[in-house]
Design an enzyme around this catalytic site. Structure first.
Site, PDB file in Angstrom:
ATOM      1  N   GLY A 267       6.497  -9.392   9.410  1.00 11.94           N
ATOM      2  CA  GLY A 267       6.139 -10.365  10.428  1.00 11.94           C
ATOM      3  C   GLY A 267       5.428 -11.577   9.885  1.00 11.94           C
ATOM      4  O   GLY A 267       5.128 -11.682   8.684  1.00 11.94           O
ATOM      5  N   GLU A 290       7.985  -2.337   1.817  1.00 14.78           N
ATOM      6  CA  GLU A 290       9.266  -2.029   2.447  1.00 14.78           C
ATOM      7  C   GLU A 290      10.121  -3.287   2.549  1.00 14.78           C
ATOM      8  O   GLU A 290      11.230  -3.328   2.085  1.00 14.78           O
ATOM      9  CB  GLU A 290       9.089  -1.317   3.795  1.00 14.78           C
TER      10      GLU A 290
END
Lengths: 499, 499
Positions: A267, A290
């Site tokens: 984000g 990730e």
């Protein structure tokens, strides 16, 4: 020429249209598709399925499994066509979210490292079809993933049949970036032989029996990445707090000068903070994360980052062209792994990863809500935050101190939903300041979080709550009948100020 | 003869009285003592310290670190003497609990596998003194622990000085039962080479530089174990539910006939349920757990358990004589490890442990509170439950459906404190029934937990709450202003029936 990318001659005969591949999917099936944070997702077959269902006007429901979030258009189209009965393990689409919150789609959000354990153990029932986007198919039938690995290897191994979406727009230079390693069966599994973020422990492709590949669909549909907002002053302030804290840890001899491998959540906020590390004195950084967002490439471009291990490359549309056109510049420093490995507790604990994730809200005792607005409405899902926060050397949660133009305080008396308990939260940081909670008891944590992290507009209210709670005593003092009153006020009036 | 047990000749000259050893402890020090679930704890030096402080009437405060809980008399005496400023990482003593809940002792309860990472990284400040109970000291100065290993190896490695309590009442046959392995420094740590519960990967003693052993106190003070209540009908019902469930999993091919290695939480309920497995058809069972209670020896005596790996042997006083007098019968099947290894996420995930822990309460969505009464008053601490529940193949939480003579429902609308989120809870079982939550969305979990696990007296109330919540919508529906009302009613009236 797609023929160049299907290097197994037999498999060249299995090229089919998206419509034909979609025709193999029937009501009640479980379908596992590639895709992680909108990167490398199967696109054309799911969309063709939605078209077919609309055309035939015959109800069809599937269980949809992914790596994590997929392109907006995929989730959006499938849910609008009424196709999705169940969804796992992560999503970030507005319409899917609505359907979940209205109880129309049964959503099981899960620790991203763990889902494939359930799949392999057949705890979720059989997987009928895997649809996997690929950059190429090797002579041995090996599938070379594209911009993410996600859950694709285990989907491919366990599915009854595999459909490949061969995407001609994905760079052929991605070959060699992937490192596919899947742990063996339990209880007699071997250790995962990964001891450095740069280690390669598997194959650069998903090894499957070519006979399982039922069809190959040629596509040129690009990854649909979301734009990232610019790095704002709050993000810079948060990054500044963190840089200062890490420098302090280096001076105390608790961290080496190049820190430990970094994880950064998905984000805008997490990415903006990571980007701001470009101005830090740290060099030779490693990512063990990730998703690799713009910030990673900012740090590589600045010569500050040596290696980035992740499970997906998700960059802003502005950045995508530059990254994928110049993949040669980055590819020796990039490793994409299955999400089971990028997020594996074993590896995260072993490497001593520094985890930096975002919170929707934190409470005065350090419990974190990453997922549910006012305890009920889910935003996305827990994703990989739990994999990292639980096992990290340092677990940082960051948030702006307020949201909704100041009507919501991100620091509350009691979080309305717990994703990460106080035991898994070492550092809370807002643009106001940083609270180092290591080794502190709940009462000590409360004072520090209120003083350092809360917005001044809510600080006195939090102190009032805490003081009233302390009068009643307890290891974790609370006034139970008021603990969630800030959220109730928000639900009723749109503002926590009315609590 | 204690000389037989100090096989290093030089160290025989360092035998001192408990009073002398206690005199080395000063105000402000951090003291790490051996002990896990009341087994193998340092006893006489802490008690001598309390005596000294009372005698001198001069205030002295220490930070007290342990493996987990220690003998009642140790925590009780130290807290009554006003000596304990801070306490980590677990306790279970009534007076200590009161002091914590009154804010007199700052208590940091922590995942039991993780504390030594903080100690080694110097995140909690230096450790001044380690006091470790031993069975023997080897010619090389190696310390042979007694009935627990706990955090003792890392305490011994990091402390400025070591005091050994050589306990003549601990069986010399314990030599060879321990397996001391401590992972190397991060970020370049190797995998933990343990792939079976029976593996031995370390040394049978704590290797230290003999010069660090400042003194050895000879003692005959026995471990002070708590009695266990008899296995009651509710425990048998819970065990019956679990056996039936495991048999179902074996029939479905999801578990082998001897199951996976078992972990069983601390306390009467977990022990009673494990004991009741004696009547199950399972054989060749393995334990990979933290504490080995009576149930383990019941299963070994019944020929049902091949190996038991843990970090402490804590048996009832009635059982202790039989176990330790016949240690020859068991010792080849017993392994005691540091709690870091018995509880290590890496190993638990790799082995696919079946974790069976107890809950104080669970909510209709499967979140579990293991620690806090009415969200504020701590009972003991999270202990190892999080290490196991997060990483297990199957994470079971068990509780009787009511407490306090029916005035408290163990199934509530929203737990008042979260130790384990819904993501870490696969199975909830009460004497009423078992809810298999794997792969279910929150709304599905709620219906199942209410139907299967709640006590009939509370079932309709829970359904009413859930139905009202669903009207408001959400992935995890709640009526926030009523979510904690059951606990508020309990605080006000002593009964949740008044909610």
């Amino acid at each position: 020429m797609w023929e160049d990318r299907i290097q197994n001659l037999e498999l060249r005969g299995r090229v089919v249209s998206a419509d034909e591949a979609a025709s193999w999917i029937h009501d009640g099936m479980t379908v596992g598709i590639s895709g992680f944070t909108r990167a490398g997702d199967a696109k054309v077959v799911p969309l063709a399925l939605a078209e077919r269902v609309k055309r035939e006007a015959k109800p069809l429901k599937i269980n949809l499994w992914t790596g994590a979030s997929v392109a907006e258009e995929v989730d959006d189209t499938l849910v609008r066509a009424g196709i999705v009965a169940r969804r796992m393990p992560f999503q970030s689409n507005a319409r899917m979210r609505d359907a979940i919150n209205q109880g129309e789609v049964m959503y099981v959000d899960a620790h991203l490292s763990e889902m494939v354990e359930w799949v392999r153990a057949a705890e979720l029932g059989p997987l009928d079809v895997a649809i996997i986007e690929a950059t190429a198919i090797l002579p041995n039938g090996g599938i070379v993933p594209s911009t993410s690995v996600g859950n694709s290897p285990t989907f491919a191994y366990t599915a009854q049949r595999i459909i490949v979406e061969l995407n001609m727009r994905q760079s052929p230079l991605l070959l060699g970036v992937h490192d596919v390693f899947v742990p063996g069966p339990r209880p007699h599994r071997s250790p995962i032989p990964l001891t450095d973020a740069s280690d390669r422990i598997g194959a650069p492709y998903i090894a499957v029996n070519p006979r399982k590949i039922a069809g190959i669909v040629i596509t040129e549909r690009e990854d649909h990445f979301a734009p990232l907002p610019p790095v704002d002053d709050d993000m810079k302030a948060i990054a500044g707090q963190l840089v200062e804290f890490f420098l302090h840890e280096v001076r105390r001899g608790r961290l080496p000068k190049n820190l430990h491998p970094l994880q950064s959540g998905v984000g805008a906020l997490a990415n903006g903070v990571l980007s701001a590390f470009v101005d830090s004195p740290f060099e030779h950084l490693q990512m063990y994360s990730e998703v690799l967002q713009d910030g990673v490439f900012d740090l590589m471009d600045a010569g500050k980052m040596d290696i980035a291990s992740g499970c997906a490359i998700t960059v802003s549309p502005e950045r995508a062209g530059r990254v994928f056109r110049s993949l040669d510049r980055y590819r020796n420093r990039l490793i994409l792994r299955p999400q089971e490995i990028s997020n594996h507790p074993e590896v995260i604990r072993r490497l001593g990863v520094i985890a930096m994730n975002t919170a929707l809200e934190a409470d005065i005792y350090g419990n974190v809500n990453s997922t549910h607005i006012a305890g009920t409405q889910i935003m996305n899902g827990i994703g990989g935050s739990g994999d990292f926060a639980r096992n990290a050397l340092l677990s940082v949660f960051m948030t702006k101190s307020t949201a909704k133009h100041g009507h919501v305080s991100s620091i509350v008396p009691m979080v309305s939903h717990v994703d990460h308990t106080e035991h898994d939260v070492d550092i809370i940081v807002t643009e106001r300041g940083l609270a180092d909670l290591r080794g502190l008891a709940p009462r000590e944590r409360a004072r520090l979080i209120i003083d350092r992290c809360a917005h001044p507009a809510y600080r006195e209210l939090l102190r009032d709550y805490y003081e009233e709670a302390v009068k009643r005593g307890g290891h974790t003092p609370h006034v139970l009948e008021q603990a969630l009153s800030w959220h109730v006020a928000y639900q009723r009036t749109g503002s926590m100020r009315q609590a």
